[in-house]
Design a protein around this motif. Structure first.
Motif, PDB file in Angstrom:
ATOM      1  N   ARG A 149      -2.850  -8.611   0.404  1.00 49.05           N
ATOM      2  CA  ARG A 149      -1.728  -9.296   1.068  1.00 49.05           C
ATOM      3  C   ARG A 149      -1.147  -8.474   2.212  1.00 49.05           C
ATOM      4  NH1 ARG A 149      -1.052 -14.735   0.666  1.00 49.05           N
ATOM      5  NH2 ARG A 149       1.113 -15.348   0.890  1.00 49.05           N
ATOM      6  N   ASP A 150      -1.158  -7.147   2.079  1.00 58.47           N
ATOM      7  CA  ASP A 150      -0.579  -6.255   3.091  1.00 58.47           C
ATOM      8  C   ASP A 150      -1.412  -4.968   3.139  1.00 58.47           C
ATOM      9  OD1 ASP A 150       0.908  -4.449   4.598  1.00 58.47           O
ATOM     10  OD2 ASP A 150       2.826  -5.205   3.876  1.00 58.47           O
ATOM     11  N   PRO A 151      -2.371  -4.869   4.073  1.00 60.51           N
ATOM     12  CA  PRO A 151      -3.279  -3.710   4.114  1.00 60.51           C
ATOM     13  C   PRO A 151      -2.568  -2.367   4.204  1.00 60.51           C
ATOM     14  CG  PRO A 151      -4.099  -5.461   5.526  1.00 60.51           C
ATOM     15  CD  PRO A 151      -2.740  -5.886   5.075  1.00 60.51           C
ATOM     16  N   HIS A 152      -1.496  -2.292   4.980  1.00 58.40           N
ATOM     17  CA  HIS A 152      -0.782  -1.017   5.114  1.00 58.40           C
ATOM     18  C   HIS A 152      -0.162  -0.592   3.786  1.00 58.40           C
ATOM     19  CE1 HIS A 152      -0.421  -2.426   9.505  1.00 58.40           C
ATOM     20  NE2 HIS A 152      -1.339  -1.488   9.456  1.00 58.40           N
ATOM     21  N   LEU A 153       0.421  -1.538   3.080  1.00 60.90           N
ATOM     22  CA  LEU A 153       0.996  -1.256   1.768  1.00 60.90           C
ATOM     23  C   LEU A 153      -0.109  -0.881   0.786  1.00 60.90           C
ATOM     24  CD1 LEU A 153       3.546  -1.263  -0.019  1.00 60.90           C
ATOM     25  CD2 LEU A 153       3.121  -3.691  -0.464  1.00 60.90           C
ATOM     26  N   GLY A 154      -1.237  -1.564   0.873  1.00 65.08           N
ATOM     27  CA  GLY A 154      -2.364  -1.253   0.005  1.00 65.08           C
ATOM     28  C   GLY A 154      -2.868   0.161   0.178  1.00 65.08           C
ATOM     29  N   ILE A 155      -2.907   0.633   1.408  1.00 68.70           N
ATOM     30  CA  ILE A 155      -3.350   2.013   1.679  1.00 68.70           C
ATOM     31  C   ILE A 155      -2.406   3.005   1.019  1.00 68.70           C
ATOM     32  CG2 ILE A 155      -3.624   3.758   3.482  1.00 68.70           C
ATOM     33  CD1 ILE A 155      -4.631   1.488   5.319  1.00 68.70           C
ATOM     34  N   ALA A 156      -1.105   2.778   1.157  1.00 65.49           N
ATOM     35  CA  ALA A 156      -0.108   3.683   0.563  1.00 65.49           C
ATOM     36  C   ALA A 156      -0.262   3.747  -0.950  1.00 65.49           C
ATOM     37  CB  ALA A 156       1.303   3.227   0.942  1.00 65.49           C
ATOM     38  N   ILE A 157      -0.432   2.582  -1.577  1.00 57.11           N
ATOM     39  CA  ILE A 157      -0.575   2.544  -3.033  1.00 57.11           C
ATOM     40  C   ILE A 157      -1.881   3.207  -3.460  1.00 57.11           C
ATOM     41  CG2 ILE A 157      -0.883   1.003  -5.014  1.00 57.11           C
ATOM     42  CD1 ILE A 157       1.008  -0.953  -3.584  1.00 57.11           C
ATOM     43  N   PHE A 172       4.438  14.175  -5.857  1.00 57.88           N
ATOM     44  CA  PHE A 172       4.262  13.450  -4.599  1.00 57.88           C
ATOM     45  C   PHE A 172       3.831  12.010  -4.877  1.00 57.88           C
ATOM     46  CE2 PHE A 172       1.772  11.965  -1.013  1.00 57.88           C
ATOM     47  CZ  PHE A 172       2.514  12.362   0.087  1.00 57.88           C
ATOM     48  N   SER A 173       2.841  11.859  -5.758  1.00 58.57           N
ATOM     49  CA  SER A 173       2.349  10.533  -6.111  1.00 58.57           C
ATOM     50  C   SER A 173       3.451   9.685  -6.737  1.00 58.57           C
ATOM     51  CB  SER A 173       1.174  10.667  -7.081  1.00 58.57           C
ATOM     52  OG  SER A 173       0.691   9.408  -7.462  1.00 58.57           O
ATOM     53  N   ALA A 174       4.244  10.292  -7.645  1.00 62.06           N
ATOM     54  CA  ALA A 174       5.346   9.565  -8.277  1.00 62.06           C
ATOM     55  C   ALA A 174       6.385   9.142  -7.238  1.00 62.06           C
ATOM     56  CB  ALA A 174       6.003  10.433  -9.351  1.00 62.06           C
ATOM     57  N   GLY A 175       6.703  10.032  -6.306  1.00 60.70           N
ATOM     58  CA  GLY A 175       7.664   9.702  -5.256  1.00 60.70           C
ATOM     59  C   GLY A 175       7.204   8.526  -4.416  1.00 60.70           C
ATOM     60  N   VAL A 176       5.928   8.537  -4.036  1.00 65.46           N
ATOM     61  CA  VAL A 176       5.360   7.426  -3.266  1.00 65.46           C
ATOM     62  C   VAL A 176       5.453   6.130  -4.063  1.00 65.46           C
ATOM     63  CG1 VAL A 176       3.218   6.458  -2.327  1.00 65.46           C
ATOM     64  CG2 VAL A 176       3.817   8.851  -1.870  1.00 65.46           C
ATOM     65  N   MET A 177       5.039   6.179  -5.327  1.00 63.87           N
ATOM     66  CA  MET A 177       4.969   4.967  -6.131  1.00 63.87           C
ATOM     67  C   MET A 177       6.347   4.395  -6.438  1.00 63.87           C
ATOM     68  SD  MET A 177       1.780   6.000  -8.618  1.00 63.87           S
ATOM     69  CE  MET A 177       1.719   4.477  -9.535  1.00 63.87           C
ATOM     70  N   ILE A 178       7.312   5.260  -6.735  1.00 67.61           N
ATOM     71  CA  ILE A 178       8.665   4.774  -7.031  1.00 67.61           C
ATOM     72  C   ILE A 178       9.302   4.169  -5.782  1.00 67.61           C
ATOM     73  CG2 ILE A 178      11.005   5.487  -7.652  1.00 67.61           C
ATOM     74  CD1 ILE A 178       9.708   7.573  -9.529  1.00 67.61           C
ATOM     75  N   TYR A 179       9.191   4.879  -4.655  1.00 65.08           N
ATOM     76  CA  TYR A 179       9.807   4.396  -3.421  1.00 65.08           C
ATOM     77  C   TYR A 179       9.186   3.075  -2.977  1.00 65.08           C
ATOM     78  CZ  TYR A 179      11.794   4.322   1.270  1.00 65.08           C
ATOM     79  OH  TYR A 179      12.473   3.952   2.410  1.00 65.08           O
ATOM     80  N   VAL A 180       7.845   3.049  -2.940  1.00 61.26           N
ATOM     81  CA  VAL A 180       7.181   1.848  -2.434  1.00 61.26           C
ATOM     82  C   VAL A 180       7.378   0.677  -3.392  1.00 61.26           C
ATOM     83  CG1 VAL A 180       4.847   2.064  -3.453  1.00 61.26           C
ATOM     84  CG2 VAL A 180       5.124   1.176  -1.140  1.00 61.26           C
ATOM     85  N   SER A 181       7.519   0.949  -4.675  1.00 62.37           N
ATOM     86  CA  SER A 181       7.743  -0.123  -5.643  1.00 62.37           C
ATOM     87  C   SER A 181       9.123  -0.744  -5.485  1.00 62.37           C
ATOM     88  CB  SER A 181       7.579   0.410  -7.076  1.00 62.37           C
ATOM     89  OG  SER A 181       6.264   0.835  -7.313  1.00 62.37           O
TER      90      SER A 181
END
Length: 262
Positions: A143-151, A43-52
């Motif tokens: 720079r982007d709080p929403h993106l920061g939360i996801a990461i 799950f963590s890898a999926g989040v990180m790859i997609y968001v990256s």
């Protein structure tokens, strides 16, 4: 210190402290649910790859294109991405992880000295690896709080098994839950330290070009961590389809969450 900086730093601290959560799970749970662990890593890898690839790299390209022009900005974003991969790859090469598989960690090895050394070396390796992760979380949230939360959520999830890997060999070699927890806890503290040190050094140079380059580097770091560490570790713990299910679920949930903020 501005509220944005405090928010970004708080997220980074919470992500780093997840190693302590892993330590508590390892030291007080009678059994370890390897399917849940593998699914969480996937799950963590999926989040990180997609968001990256979908979000962070595109932000890098946008910032750099606005500052330097479309063609130059795109080239520099690509270069920054591979610089990020090279940077974390060099750290990974010179400070290899000593995590081992979870089955071996749970065996009572009579060679307590070797186990203790393994635990401390793992803590050192994880601590060094956490420096760029902390900077990635902090910069994104700034720079982007929403993106920061996801990461932060993705990194926190993958810090849990790191806490397990650090604390178990120390506990089995010393018999001290307290010592094992403390070592694991401090390996996670390097995450906010990486954020603070990076912020102090780079703060005078903050502009769109610098943020664009940093986002590109962060994207490369996170893709490397996902491919080199998270997915192999997940497969080591559990050979079933739970890892790929976790990856797809992570991508789907982060995609949905990003759509909600459009």
């Amino acid at each position: 210190m501005s509220s944005n900086v405090m928010f970004a730093l708080s997220l980074t601290i919470l992500a780093g402290l997840a190693t302590g959560v892993g330590s508590v799970i390892a030291l007080f749970a009678k059994t370890t649910n390897t399917k849940f662990l593998a699914g969480s890593l996937g799950f963590s890898a999926g989040v990180m790859i997609y968001v990256s690839m979908i979000e962070i790299f595109q932000k890098s390209r946008t910032y750099l294109s606005d500052a330097l022009g479309d063609k130059t900005g795109y080239y520099l974003a690509v270069a920054a991405f591979f610089v990020g991969i090279l940077f974390i790859g060099l750290i990974d090469y010179f400070v290899p992880s000593a995590e081992g598989d979870i089955g071996n960690l749970n065996e009572k090895d009579s060679r307590s000295v070797a186990l203790k050394r393994m635990g401390f070396m793992t803590a050192l390796a994880i601590g060094i690896h956490n420096f760029p992760e902390g900077l990635a979380t902090f910069t994104s949230a700034l720079r982007d709080p929403h993106l920061g939360i996801a990461i932060a959520v993705a990194i926190a999830i993958h810090n849990i098994p790191e806490g397990i890997a650090t604390s178990v060999p120390i506990y089995y070699s010393t018999g001290s839950r307290k010592r094992a927890f403390i070592v694991s806890f401090f390996s996670g503290i390097t995450e906010p330290l990486g954020a603070i040190i990076g912020y102090m050094i780079l703060r005078p140079f903050f502009n769109d070009t610098v943020f664009g380059i940093r986002f590109g580097i962060i994207a490369g770091i996170m893709v490397f961590i996902s491919i080199e560490e998270l997915l192999p570790m997940a497969r080591e713990y559990e050979k079933s389809k739970v890892t790929i299910i976790g990856v797809i679920l992570g991508m789907a949930i982060i995609a949905l969450s990003l759509l909600l903020f459009i």
